[in-house]
Structures are given as structure tokens and as C-alpha cells.
Design an enzyme around this catalytic site. Sequence first.
Site, PDB file in Angstrom:
ATOM      1  CG  LEU A 128      30.710 -28.501  -8.492  1.00  0.00           C
ATOM      2  CD1 LEU A 128      29.487 -27.724  -8.001  1.00  0.00           C
ATOM      3  CD2 LEU A 128      31.008 -28.167  -9.950  1.00  0.00           C
ATOM      4  CG  HIS A 129      38.392 -26.015  -6.442  1.00  0.00           C
ATOM      5  ND1 HIS A 129      38.372 -25.096  -5.421  1.00  0.00           N
ATOM      6  CD2 HIS A 129      39.670 -26.481  -6.511  1.00  0.00           C
ATOM      7  CE1 HIS A 129      39.581 -25.003  -4.896  1.00  0.00           C
ATOM      8  NE2 HIS A 129      40.383 -25.842  -5.530  1.00  0.00           N
ATOM      9  N   PRO A 130      35.616 -26.375  -4.119  1.00  0.00           N
ATOM     10  CG  PRO A 130      35.762 -27.550  -2.113  1.00  0.00           C
ATOM     11  CD  PRO A 130      36.347 -27.488  -3.493  1.00  0.00           C
ATOM     12  CG  ASP A 131      38.575 -20.565  -3.763  1.00  0.00           C
ATOM     13  OD1 ASP A 131      38.197 -19.738  -2.916  1.00  0.00           O
ATOM     14  OD2 ASP A 131      39.201 -20.244  -4.795  1.00  0.00           O
ATOM     15  CB  THR A 177      44.491 -13.707  -1.830  1.00  0.00           C
ATOM     16  OG1 THR A 177      43.872 -12.547  -1.314  1.00  0.00           O
ATOM     17  CG2 THR A 177      45.971 -13.663  -1.562  1.00  0.00           C
ATOM     18  CG  HIS A 219      47.672  -7.582   5.514  1.00  0.00           C
ATOM     19  ND1 HIS A 219      48.517  -8.544   5.018  1.00  0.00           N
ATOM     20  CD2 HIS A 219      46.438  -7.926   5.081  1.00  0.00           C
ATOM     21  CE1 HIS A 219      47.826  -9.416   4.316  1.00  0.00           C
ATOM     22  NE2 HIS A 219      46.557  -9.066   4.347  1.00  0.00           N
ATOM     23  CE1 TYR A 229      44.435  -9.182  -5.070  1.00  0.00           C
ATOM     24  CE2 TYR A 229      43.305  -9.914  -3.098  1.00  0.00           C
ATOM     25  CZ  TYR A 229      44.464  -9.773  -3.821  1.00  0.00           C
ATOM     26  OH  TYR A 229      45.652 -10.230  -3.297  1.00  0.00           O
ATOM     27  CE  LYS A 273      37.191 -29.684   3.162  1.00  0.00           C
ATOM     28  NZ  LYS A 273      37.611 -31.107   3.219  1.00  0.00           N
ATOM     29  CB  THR A 296      49.523 -12.084  -2.762  1.00  0.00           C
ATOM     30  OG1 THR A 296      49.827 -10.694  -2.926  1.00  0.00           O
ATOM     31  CG2 THR A 296      49.478 -12.426  -1.291  1.00  0.00           C
TER      32      THR A 296
END
Length: 661
Positions: free
Chosen positions: A463-466, A490, A376, A488, A455, A501
Site C-alpha cells: 500500500l502507498h503510505p500517504d 497538497t 507561508h 484538501y 511505512k 502546488t
Amino acid sequence: MVPAGLVPRECAGQRGGLGSARLSPCTQAHPPGALPGFPRCGPRAAICNMEKQLLESSEERTFQYQDSLPSLPVPPLDESLSKYLDAVKPFLNQEEYQRTKDIVKNFENGIGKELHQKLLERARMRRNWLEDWWLNVAYLDLRISTQIHCNMGGPGPYIEHCWPPKEGTQIDRACVNIWHTLKYWDLLRAEKVAIERSGNTVLDMNQFRMLFCTCKIPGLTRDSLGNYFKTEAEGECPSHLIVLCRGRVFAFDAMHEGSMLTPPEIFRQLTYIQKRCYSEPDGPGLAALTSNERTKWAELREYLIHLDPKNLTLLEKIQRSLFVVGLDDCSPHATPEDYTELTRLGLTGDPTVRWGDKSYNSIFFSNGTCSAFCDHSPFDAMALITMLSYAEMKIIENEGKWKGSDNVRDIPWPEELVFTVDSKIMNEIRCTKELYYKKVSDLQLVSYAFTSFGKALIRKRKLHPDTFVQLALQLAYYKCHGRPGCCYETAMTRRFYHGRTETIRPCTVEAVEWCKSMLDPSDSNYQRLQLMHKAFAKHNKMRKECENGKGFDRHLLGLLLIAQEQGLPVPELYGDKAFTASGGGGNFVLSTSLTGYTRFSGHALPMVQHGYGFFYSIRDDRIVTSCSSWKSCPETDAEVLCRTLFQCFHDVLQLTLTAGL
């Protein structure tokens, strides 16, 4: 070194995550065959305009705007501290909160003001004041097994179209997949990979340089990162692949006489390797050593080099390679609704067929399924997903087949990299494998597709999917544990030079109030809906602020690191209960990220022993989730949280339907 407990353990979940591209669903029209929807800040452009990857009519070069990107800003101190106070509220009683307010006020008027000025001075001297710090503190300084706790990966979704699981297809599919990946490397070398944008804003493309020819090198106290990629304009670039099979290591060049090997030629090379490995004894499995804790691996690497200088040459050949191909004998079960076994084996399978320090391992299983596995530290998942989506698009276009010439040139056979080992190294490999399997056997991981809606219907409810998924997750955690879950998520800061990030903290006061209302039978749906809208608005606002460099977590980290560099005592703010209870210092119990609006999902393990890793992709008709926890923790159960979440998806949607939205 940063005092123990204060380092933000990005490696274990906080990382820039598997969905480091923060997103809004794509609303652009798609060309025929294009994949619908991708993250707004970056990969959306890559998917919505995937055909532009070849830049047939564009004169833009992939990295041409790097020098014109704005510098990463330092937010105002008072704004960051105000946001911090708001974020810790759900985890404190009134007395504790008042104490924290006093600590924050003293910090703002005292040492914090001094540290902030020094941070501003640093920012005036650097285009990205965080970059070096972040790489070291979040990744390279870590001494734990980064392969287990930090690496990210995810299953290939090809089982849903061209390549359902089928024994005997491992090499056939591997050579096609590898070829399309090599074509992407070739486009990147020629700077013909499309520049990503958020609206009209150009995004930083630096992470794409790290996809190939990149490897982490263990050090006794700090690792280093080797990147050997070069564009055509910059000069020669390594072009060989490493193949790991049954404990043995092979290498062959992906280029021959100036042109790339074709799938039939790659097939020839992989078949040669596989036949040798199946007919001869297994190798020592040296790759397993990369799963050690970092200082131990560094010591063993030095021992190997002293044992025989040739070993250094071989190690450097692995480090410089384009990427690693792992041929795994397992046949993980996988269906479009259940990726559990494929995800688990991709992340924590045989340690001898993955080089944990390489930026990209492409692992192919016996039944033709596959998985990506990545260190990562050099990049966030956004770059990987863009590359994988390009390859998938080409695989779909060609129905999973090679439609070119079957001619095979007289190319050199693969070279086996035979390391000099002794009884000490063989014993260390054995012990390392035992420790590895003991640790990963404690992992509980499930990866299921929620197929009732996705979605399209969420968007229809305005509505916002995330945000929909994040708030449903807060509700699920509250149902399972009876308390708020510090979380948390990102956000991506790639609109700034070398941006990576920032942290979104979804467990807000507004989210908690809504969760309580959902669980209170005396509350009306109208009350619940009003609270839900407030929670949605808060989350959407935080996302935008974080993307624009106005988050507070990286700012607080910078102030702490300034204090460290100055040899000053750790400020009281970082030792306060509120800091840890709210997730600070890498203590988030929910480590989450959205992997986009594509077929690609991924995972990384929990940030803390009593926490969860939770990653998800959102498609038009489904939400694919991956959830993990540690079996040895009696408080957590990934299966229960995931099943509860699926019910919460229904509950949230039903709330909007009841209200007639």
C-alpha cells in the site's frame, strides 16, 4: 477583488502545505547515517543524497537549470470540468448533481470556453501563468491575521536523539543549531545545495532563495514580499541575524572579517543578549504587532515611521535579516510520542519573540527544545524541511556538540534596535496581545505519534503510505461526523518553472463507498477490500495527475481570476452549492499535508471554523500526526478525530491481513 467566499483561502490550510512535496517513499539505498525516506518530488533527493549537499564532486550549481524548466501548463477545459464533476459527487444528492452538471455544461459551452482561451493567451506570455495571481490571492491580498491563520511551523525532533529536554541548555543548543543553519545559507550562496529531482526530472529550486533574507511587508490593501537574498555570483547579501528576547530586539552580524561566526562566538552574542534582558526591564514587544490583521498592522507600521524616521531603518533591518532567532522563556513538555505542547507553543506562543512576517523564525525554549515558525507566502514547507533535515544530519553527526575551536574573536557586541514608541503604540501592542491570546486560546491542538507501525509495514502490505493515511482519515472523519469530509491535500508542481502546488481532493466517490462499507456490518471483508483497492488506485492516480500539472483546482481559479480581470460577472459555477460544499473557495473541512518521511513534522491551523488542520509525517516505525480544531465549534474535536484515526489505522491494516495480502 475576488468576491467574498470565492477566494481559495490557501493561507488557512490550503497553502502548499507543510508537505508540499508530494511523495512516494524513497526506495534508494542510503549512505550510513542518512535519514531513510523523503518525499519523492523533491526532498527525497535531498535526503537520499544528503551527503551531496556539499557537491564535493559535482559541478552542478543549485539554480543552473532554472531557465530550462518547462512552463506551467493549462489543462484542457473538458478534462478539468470532468474531474470537478467527479469531485463534487460525494456531497450532492441526485437532483443537486444534475443541476450542477447542467451548470458545468453551460459553463463549458459558454463563458468558460471564452475564459479558457484568455487563460491560454496569458500562459503563452508567461512561464508560469499562476505565479503572480497565486502569491496575491492566496497570501498577499488577505486581510486576516496571517500569523495566526496562515503561518506554518513545527517542532525540532532533536529530543529523539541528541537533545532531550533539559533546563539550562537553551543557548548551548541554539548556537549549534544556528551555526548549521548558517552553513546551509553559505552553501546556498555558493550554489552548492544539491538540485532536487523526481527520478531524472529536475525540480524548480526557486523557493530556496526565499528561505533567507525574506520578509512580508504589510500594505493597506495588499502586502508585498521583500527578498534580499543573493548568491555569491549576484553580489553582496545581508548577513545579520535578529534576536527577539523579552520584548526587545537585537541584531548582530553572522560574519566577521570574511568568515562566519563559530558556535562559541554565537554563544557569546546570545549570552550577552540574554543577560541584558534578564537584568533590565522588558522591552515594548513590538513584534506582537505582526500578529494583527494586515490592514491594521500596515497602518501601525506607517504610524511608527511617521513617529520617527529611524523606525523605518530599524524595520528594514529586520526585513533584510537572514532570519529571526526567538529566545522564549517557556519550557514546553515534549516526548517522542507527544509533541502537543511544543507544537502548540511553536505555532501560537509568545507573540513578542517571533516576527510573524519573516520567512523563518527559529524559536528556542528554556528547556532546550525548539521550533520553526514561518510566513507561508514565499515558500512551501518542502524547502524548509530540506534545510532543517540538513542541519539535523550535521547535528547528529557531531552528537549535538561543537567540536571545533573554542577561540572567540573580538567581534562587535550585538546592537539593540530601540524603536521610538509612544502611548498609542504601547496601547496597540497591549490590545494586540490580548486579541492574539484570546484567539489562540480557542485552539485545540494535539500532536501524537502512532507507534504500532509505520511505512515499513504499510509498504509490506503493498500500500502507498500517504494514501493509507489519507483514506484512514476519510474513514475517521466519517465515523466522527457521519458524512464525507471534503478534504484538501497538497501536491507539488515543482517540475514546472516556479511551480508550487495543486490540490488533491481525497474525498472521492470511491473513498466514500469504501467508508460506508467499512461501517456496514453486513458487508464482507472481501467487498471492503475490493472497494479499498479502488479508492487507493483513484487517489494514487490523482496524485500523479496533480504533480504533472493536470489537476483542476488551480485551473478553475485561473478562469475565475480572468473573469475578474475582465470585469465580468462571477460565473454561475462558482456560486453553485456544489462548489462550496466540495471545498471550493477554500472551504475544505479537512486541510491536510504530508510533511515527508523524515523526523520533521509540522502544522498549520484549520482552513475553516468548522474544520480541522491535519498534518503528518510517516516514518518506518511510526506515523506522527498533528491535528487541530477550534474549541468554539461544537462539531469538531481534534483529540477525538486523532484517536479515531489511530483506530482506523489498525482497521485498514487488519483488513489487508484478513484478506491474506
